[in-house]
Design an enzyme around this catalytic site. Structure first.
Site, mmCIF file in Angstrom:
data_model
loop_
_atom_site.group_PDB
_atom_site.id
_atom_site.type_symbol
_atom_site.label_atom_id
_atom_site.label_comp_id
_atom_site.label_asym_id
_atom_site.label_seq_id
_atom_site.Cartn_x
_atom_site.Cartn_y
_atom_site.Cartn_z
ATOM 1 N N ARG A 323 31.868 8.724 19.682
ATOM 2 C CA ARG A 323 33.276 8.641 19.290
ATOM 3 C C ARG A 323 34.205 9.245 20.349
ATOM 4 O O ARG A 323 35.259 8.680 20.646
ATOM 5 C CB ARG A 323 33.450 9.411 17.984
ATOM 6 N N CYS A 391 39.579 -9.160 -1.047
ATOM 7 C CA CYS A 391 39.750 -9.170 -2.501
ATOM 8 C C CYS A 391 39.283 -7.860 -3.099
ATOM 9 O O CYS A 391 38.269 -7.819 -3.802
ATOM 10 C CB CYS A 391 38.968 -10.330 -3.092
HETATM 11 N N1 LLP Z 1 23.585 11.420 18.270
HETATM 12 C C1 LLP Z 1 23.031 11.190 17.062
HETATM 13 C C2 LLP Z 1 21.642 11.533 16.834
HETATM 14 C C3 LLP Z 1 23.810 10.629 16.035
HETATM 15 O O1 LLP Z 1 23.249 10.407 14.856
HETATM 16 C C4 LLP Z 1 25.156 10.288 16.296
HETATM 17 C C5 LLP Z 1 25.991 9.682 15.253
HETATM 18 C C6 LLP Z 1 25.681 10.536 17.573
HETATM 19 C C7 LLP Z 1 24.865 11.112 18.534
HETATM 20 C C8 LLP Z 1 27.089 10.192 17.955
HETATM 21 O O2 LLP Z 1 28.014 10.859 17.190
HETATM 22 P P1 LLP Z 1 29.581 10.798 17.583
HETATM 23 O O3 LLP Z 1 29.740 11.590 18.867
HETATM 24 O O4 LLP Z 1 29.943 9.389 17.787
HETATM 25 O O5 LLP Z 1 30.262 11.412 16.421
HETATM 26 N N2 LLP Z 1 30.051 5.949 11.013
HETATM 27 C C9 LLP Z 1 30.530 7.326 11.038
HETATM 28 C C10 LLP Z 1 29.840 8.143 12.082
HETATM 29 C C11 LLP Z 1 28.339 8.138 11.949
HETATM 30 C C12 LLP Z 1 27.694 8.903 13.052
HETATM 31 C C13 LLP Z 1 26.230 8.730 13.047
HETATM 32 N N3 LLP Z 1 25.560 9.403 14.094
HETATM 33 C C14 LLP Z 1 32.052 7.304 11.252
HETATM 34 O O6 LLP Z 1 32.623 6.225 11.356
HETATM 35 O O7 LLP Z 1 32.685 8.349 11.283
#
Ligand code: LLP
Length: 463
Positions: A323, A391
């Site tokens: 992110r 919807c």
């Molecule tokens: N590493 C691992 C092992 C992870 O499970 C994740 C995210 C990341 C790195 C990356 O995390 P980031 O830096 O992107 O936060 N769909 C949710 C977020 C799910 C994250 C899952 N794992 C949302 O839209 O907020």
């Protein structure tokens, strides 16, 4: 929960959250650089552009809804992370946030590695030429086929998530005559969320192997015993959209304690630790994320301090931001279809996309902002809810925001900070066609993921 029918009040379970801003921003035309990508600007006439191209032109050429990704911003963020961690650490971009072949090429050019968590992501990475040794493979239930493909391809590391997987990966590697580099993902008993972290005694979630009860130590024992595995380190990921470094501090301390136990029991100093991703970004002007160099400094100080006190050499650190790299680099452009004022409440603005291109609001109650981008307006602010065309009354893109009161059908509005977990979580709900991702740079726009078509829908539906 009551299931009996009752007349819904006008604000049925739906009032502004307590403490939510009720005052509009001073200038609705301003674009806060915290939430908009770097090359987004509004000119003197009031039109907004990205990468030097006006959004109205982009809408004409590529249609709406569409995600526009600021390539310069993406590359700059990659470099900021790589430079912050230097040669002493590795940055793995988490492909689940958003992955395409163009992204994989940019990552390579900017010197980043890549995390994948499915066969589809691995295929995309390899198809775009990412060297396998720069790929890490994650997931809590990798299939036998996925393990075989990852080992065969020669991925740099597989992150082991269960006792069964330790055996499966070892067996596969031995069968293929290989020794697979692996890390063990541990659950450190810390769950970190925005602005808070909660240390939990129990480990009631599906990922990793618990440090508690000596389970992680047992996993290390088994991995060290198996010929097919080369155990290079311990992995921990504590959550998402985190601003507070305290959760990482606890996690690093607990991982280092495990490294010390491993040294004492096996005489082996594991050379790496991975602290995962989860670093927060600004979705609204209220969010204050840290810069990569501050994060790198804080993490390396924590690990160095903990290792010194345990008498260990500092291991190589890796991190996995998804992110924080791609999130701020894109916005979603929508065209306004209807504007429906609800007397005494707010105005509902319906756009041509919705929960199929951004499920985060419905799923996590995520907050976003929105701006009118096709023109400037000095009209009074009005409280709006931006909704999609699906919807479902929960089909909300931006729950509470202000737009100018002269907003009209045909106007273009944009929601910033949609680079992460929007296209990657997009769906075909109501047979919506998933929007394209268009990369914009130096006055040029190029589709990197094309819009789905009705032919795509019919091709999958075999009749
Ligand atoms: N590493 C691992 C092992 C992870 O499970 C994740 C995210 C990341 C790195 C990356 O995390 P980031 O830096 O992107 O936060 N769909 C949710 C977020 C799910 C994250 C899952 N794992 C949302 O839209 O907020």
């Amino acid at each position: 929960m009551s299931r009996s029918a009752h007349p819904a009040g006008p604000r049925h379970a739906d009032v502004l959250p307590e403490g939510h801003y009720t005052a509009p921003p001073a200038d609705l035309n301003s674009l806060d650089p915290k939430v908009w990508s770097r090359t987004v600007a509004r000119d003197d006439e009031g039109a907004v552009s990205v990468g030097g191209i006006e959004v109205a032109r982009l809408a004409e050429e590529f249609g709406t809804p569409a995600y526009f990704l600021d390539e310069d911003d993406f590359r700059a963020r990659c470099r900021a992370w790589r430079d912050a961690f230097g040669t002493e650490a590795d940055v793995f971009y988490a492909g689940k946030a958003f992955l395409s072949r163009a992204i994989v090429r940019w990552l390579q050019e900017e010197g980043l590695n890549l995390d994948v968590c499915s066969a589809g992501e691995l295929t995309t990475a390899l198809a775009a030429g990412m060297p396998a040794e720069r790929i890490a493979y994650h997931g809590n239930n990798k299939s036998a086929e996925e393990i075989e493909r990852a080992v065969e391809a020669g991925v740099g590391r597989i992150v082991l998530d269960s006792f069964q997987e330790i055996a499966r990966v070892a067996h596969t590697a031995e069968r293929l005559g290989k020794r697979q580099r692996v890390q063990i993902r541990v659950t450190v008993g810390v769950e970190a969320h925005t602005h808070e972290f909660i240390a939990t005694a129990h480990e009631d979630q599906k990922f990793g192997i618990a440090l508690a009860g000596g389970q992680a130590a047992e996993a290390v024992r088994r991995a060290l015993d198996l010929d097919g595995l080369e155990l290079i380190g311990i992995h921990s990921h504590i959550g998402s959209q985190i601003f507070d470094m305290a959760g990482f501090e606890v996690s690093a301390r607990r991982v280092v304690q495990l490294l010390a136990e491993v040294r004492d029991e096996h005489g082996v100093e594991l050379p790496e630790i991975d602290l995962g991703g989860g670093l927060g970004i600004a979705y609204t002007s209220d969010d204050d994320p840290r810069e990569p160099h501050e994060i790198a400094k804080a993490l390396s100080e924590i690990v160095t301090r903990e290792c010194e006190s345990a008498g260990l050499a500092t291991p190589r650190i890796s991190v996995e931001p998804g992110r924080a790299i791609v999130g701020p680099t894109a916005f979603t452009l929508y065209r306004v279809g209807t504007v429906k004022p609800l007397e005494g409440l707010r105005t509902y603005v319906s756009v041509d996309g919705g929960m199929s291109d951004n499920i985060r609001t419905a799923l996590y109650d995520a907050e976003y902002t929105v701006a009118l981008v096709s023109r400037r307006s000095d009209a009074e602010p009005m409280l709006v809810r931006v909704v999609g065309k699906h919807c479902e009354s929960g089909d909300i893109v931006v729950k509470d925001a202000f737009l100018p009161a002269d907003l009209a059908p045909g106007d273009l509005i944009a929601v910033p900070a949609t680079g992460a977990y929007c296209r990657s979580m997009a769906s075909n709900y109501n047979h919506a066609l998933r929007p394209p991702v268009v990369a914009v740079k130096n006055g040029e726009a190029r589709v990197i993921v094309r819009r789905e078509t009705e032919e795509d829908l019919l091709r999958l539906d075999v009749g």
